[in-house]
Design an enzyme around this catalytic site. Structure first.
Site, PDB file in Angstrom:
ATOM      1  N   LYS A  97      -3.640  53.954  -4.854  1.00 30.96           N
ATOM      2  CA  LYS A  97      -4.548  55.059  -4.528  1.00 30.96           C
ATOM      3  C   LYS A  97      -3.859  56.419  -4.666  1.00 30.96           C
ATOM      4  CE  LYS A  97      -7.808  56.091  -0.779  1.00 30.96           C
ATOM      5  NZ  LYS A  97      -8.265  55.532   0.518  1.00 30.96           N
ATOM      6  N   GLU A 195     -14.207  58.908   4.153  1.00 34.29           N
ATOM      7  CA  GLU A 195     -13.790  57.922   5.156  1.00 34.29           C
ATOM      8  C   GLU A 195     -14.090  58.368   6.593  1.00 34.29           C
ATOM      9  OE1 GLU A 195      -9.765  57.378   3.939  1.00 34.29           O
ATOM     10  OE2 GLU A 195     -10.367  56.310   2.137  1.00 34.29           O
ATOM     11  N   ASP A 217      -7.819  60.563  10.888  1.00 38.70           N
ATOM     12  CA  ASP A 217      -7.696  59.364  10.059  1.00 38.70           C
ATOM     13  C   ASP A 217      -6.346  59.364   9.349  1.00 38.70           C
ATOM     14  OD1 ASP A 217      -7.828  57.355   8.174  1.00 38.70           O
ATOM     15  OD2 ASP A 217      -9.664  58.061   7.218  1.00 38.70           O
TER      16      ASP A 217
END
Lengths: 674, 169
Positions: A97, A195, A217
């Site tokens: 990623k 997200e 996060d």
């Protein structure tokens, strides 16, 4: 892809239209939510209003390590791939990623791979014999494919579409790369969802709360902080910030460096670095519960080594402080003080680190919410949204998301003119008029950048294209209007138009480091080829696109010149109308046929009937087309220049293409474009 | 293509003083009704229309929510576009006297009187906005445009001061 030239006026339609073309009957309950994470990925479903649940593989594991191995003949994904990592660090790809949407020059973090830049696209060399270079997008597609298969096993049938989560902080290039990965994996991507927004959705719906929440996060490779307001059935993202290259992996690396130093290894081998990293991750996890841990690391020559939590905390403190700084900036952007928040939600496995919880609590002045497993909460939210978007009768909230980074254009002197500021709610469009600086100037380079810095070169370059054919006008008289359109996935389309002449160009911004549209198409087709039965599905899709194109071209021509009897005598007209309605009927019948069954023979029969209808329509309308062509040529003999004839013919061709692309009937337009 | 009137789009009265509650309520309600998520699976024309309407609502909300952008937008509706340099319909040129004053301010800043100059300019920017709003209320668009252009000069000045303070010396 350093420069994109689009000179014909049909460009807007050819390129911009497919992003919106997805007319397909929905399949309630067949949507899946995917958390495509740096270190691990999950898939969850919440069919027809059910509570979300993550899906396990045959061995009962819900977490799919985001690792793909190219070490053997077959590509291996997940835990088995991880097992090969220590032996083949350079051929087993993890944390891919971090490479998404990036060029080789952007990769400033350490990694064990050999990178190759081919035509501006970054690839990882995972094999010499045979030579094999894979793009991060393809690696991600392998992960998505594995999760899709897991969901198909659970649903007992095909998946209709997916919501894939991305860090809120992902820029256009990274989002585009993620969407492409989804397509290559054979998924219809309903929506890319931030997200933190997904996490808030998971919490918000469960509890029906109203208020303002911060979502902290910290995943394996990315950090996001978002501030959201929930009220009256709408989730409004007030501000978002973060760092797309900061996460738990950095904690591991810091600790691994420490271990190597303690082992006195000044110049460790690749293998030793990899062993240290794997040990560091295990240590970090154990230190979340224990104050100190003793381990043996024989490959590094360390026996009965004691590592304390205090040591780990000292190592990660600078990284942790970077996240806190971003939190404060996001609060400021939202125009809020910490005390005005109603709650703080923790997301991501790295928030299990006690020091992180401590700092978050100090910063926001309250203990964070952790009821939902921080590893699963994002997938839960994605599944809920996927269920809504699949057409389920589920009471849904509307998500008003924002673009995380400003979008702008480079102007004179390399200065950025911001067109859409960060944290603007999407979708959004904005226009700006630019002018010429001299009469000699007949072109204008449009350089689109994303970021907050003043100079274009300090921001991410998204695309560069040239607007040509600006009329010769005195300085400052030409007017070029540039429109930025961001869709609900925060993907950008840029249109430029010269206002005096109407010269218009559009480009769906293909990031400089992304795969070209052709390559994505090729990979999509390859992935279809993989799956045996899908060959016929592809045939069907192509037959449908072809027929749609012909129907629209004929209909358009009839509409435009059909009233001229010398071109279209009544008998011909009748025959064409009949053929058109038969073609329409074939389309409808095909949809009904395929909806009810997915066997290969049915699909092939449907494709054959579409092809027959197209051939008939083409045959019957052929004389009409020939007369139109003749007329265009005659017009030329009556005193028009050759250029004009060619232009007229080109227009006709363009019209047909345009018609094909704006067709509502063609559902796979964006997958099988020209 | 013309801009839809954001006031009409968001169902609030077309004037500077704003019913904030109504703006928030209508924005959320209308965004919910037209968000592209509600149109997945429909034909491309419908999806495009939803995206365009949502874009306008978002752009309109951003504009009306902000006191300065709202004032500038009212001037634009009155026929003067402050973002344009067109001599007829664009931003009015500031007077010679005003420009000289700005040069003086810059000199004072260079002499190191940062805090005092800053405070003064902040106050001047506020005054210009208030005067612009008052002119709008009276229906004097040209006057409002002049004041808002002056405010932009002050604002740019402040931004430059901020930037120079942030820069490491």
């Amino acid at each position: 892809m350093s420069k994109i030239n689009l000179q014909d006026t049909g460009a807007l339609f050819q390129i911009a239209e497919p992003t919106a073309a997805q007319a397909a009957p929905r399949a309630p309950g067949r949507g899946i939510g995917i958390d495509l994470g740096t270190t691990h990925s999950l898939v969850a479903i919440a069919p027809q209003g059910a509570a979300p649940r993550v899906l396990a593989d045959a061995e009962g594991r819900v977490i799919l390590p985001s690792v793909v191995s190219y070490a053997g003949e077959r590509v291996v994904v997940g835990a088995p791939a991880m097992a090969q990592q220590e032996e083949h660090p350079e051929r087993v790809v993890s944390s891919v990623k971090r490479f998404m949407g990036r060029g080789a020059a952007d990769i400033e973090f350490s990694h064990p791979y050999q990178l190759v830049g081919e035509g501006g696209v970054l690839r990882i060399a995972v094999g010499d014999e045979p030579r094999r270079h894979v793009s991060p997008i393809e690696v991600s597609a392998e992960l998505l494919r594995a999760l899709k298969q897991r969901a198909e096993a659970e649903l007992g049938g095909p998946v209709d579409g997916a919501v894939i989560t991305v860090p809120a902080y992902f820029d256009d290039a990274q989002r585009q790369a993620t969407r492409d990965a989804g397509r290559i994996a054979g998924l219809k991507v309903y929506r890319l969802l931030a997200e933190p927004t997904a996490a808030a959705l998971a919490y918000g719906l469960d509890r029906g709360e109203h208020g303002v929440f911060a979502i902290y996060d910290l995943g394996g490779g990315t950090f996001d902080i978002s501030v959201l307001r929930l009220h009256a059935g709408v989730f409004q993202v007030l501000a978002t910030g973060g760092d797309s290259a900061l996460g738990g992996d950095d904690f591991d690396r810091a600790l691994a460096g420490h271990l190597l130093a303690r082992a006195g290894l000044g110049e460790p081998s690749r293998r030793q670095v990899e062993s240290a990293r794997i040990a560091a991750r295990a240590l970090k996890e154990r230190l979340s519960a224990a104050d100190s841990v003793r381990i043996d690391l024989e490959s590094l020559g360390l026996v009965d080594l004691e590592v304390t939590r205090a040591e780990l905390e000292a190592l990660i403190e600078p990284l942790a402080q970077r996240t806190i700084k971003a939190c404060k900036a996001a609060l400021k952007d939202a125009g809020l003080r910490a005390a005005e928040l109603d709650g703080v939600v923790l997301v991501g496995g790295s928030t299990r680190v006690p020091r992180i919880r401590q700092l978050v609590e100090m910063t926001f002045g309250r203990p964070p919410l952790t009821n939902i497993d921080p590893d699963q909460v994002v997938a839960h939210g994605a599944a809920i949204q996927a269920d809504i978007l699949s057409g389920s009768e589920r009471p849904g909230v509307t998500l008003l998301d924002v673009v995380p980074l400003s979008l702008g254009l480079e102007t004179m002197g390399g200065i950025v003119e911001k067109i859409i500021p960060r944290n603007a709610t999407i979708p959004i469009s904005a226009r700006q008029v630019f002018t010429n600086y001299s009469e000699q100037q007949t072109g204008m380079v449009i350089h689109v950048v994303q970021g907050e810095r003043e100079l274009a070169r300090d921001n991410r370059s998204l695309a560069r294209f040239e607007l040509k054919g600006i009329p010769r006008l005195p300085p400052s008289m030409a007017r070029v209007e540039v429109t930025f359109q961001l869709d609900a996935d925060a993907l950008l389309t840029v249109t430029a138009r010269e206002l005096m002449t109407g010269v218009k160009q559009a480009v769906e911004v293909k990031p400089t480091h992304g795969l070209s549209a052709e390559e994505v198409d090729r990979l999509v087709i390859e992935s279809l080829d993989h799956a045996g039965e899908d060959y016929s599905a592809r045939n069907l899709a192509e037959a449908r696109v072809e027929l749609g194109r012909v129907i629209l071209a004929v209909r358009r021509a009839v509409g435009e010149v059909g009233h001229i009897e010398s071109l279209l005598p009544p008998d011909d007209r009748m025959a064409i109308e009949t053929a058109l309605s038969e073609a329409d009927a074939a389309m409808v019948a095909m949809v009904a046929m395929v909806a009810g069954s997915t066997t290969e023979s049915d699909t092939e029969a449907a494709a054959a009937s579409l092809t027959r209808a197209r051939e008939r329509l083409e045959r019957i309308s052929e004389p009409f087309a020939a007369r139109r062509m003749q007329r265009a040529l005659n017009a030329g003999m009556a005193g028009k220049s050759l250029d004009e004839i060619e232009a007229a013919l080109a227009d006709e061709g363009l019209d047909a293409r345009r018609g094909g692309h704006s067709a509502a009937l063609i559902q796979d337009d964006d997958e099988h474009g020209e | 293509m013309t801009d839809a009137d954001y006031f009409g789009l968001l169902g609030v009265e077309r004037r500077w003083r704003l019913d904030r509650g109504a703006l928030e309520r209508n924005y959320l309600e209308r965004s919910q009704a037209s968000h592209p998520d509600g149109f997945i699976g429909q034909d491309s024309g419908t999806q495009r229309a939803a995206m365009e309407r949502s874009s306008q609502l978002n752009q309109g909300y951003r504009t009306l929510r902000d006191p300065v952008l709202r004032a500038e937008y009212l001037v634009k509706l009155g026929g003067t576009d402050l973002d344009s340099s067109d001599p007829r319909t664009g931003a009015p040129k500031p007077s010679q006297a005003f420009l000289i004053e700005m040069i003086d301010l810059r000199e004072r800043l260079a002499e190191g009187d940062v805090a005092a100059v800053r405070e003064e300019i902040e106050a001047r920017a506020e005054q210009a906005l208030d005067a612009g709003i008052a002119a709008l209320d009276r229906g004097e668009v040209a006057e409002a445009a002049r004041e808002l252009v002056a405010r932009r000069y002050f604002q740019r000045f402040l931004d430059e001061v901020d930037a120079s303070e942030e820069r490491p010396t």
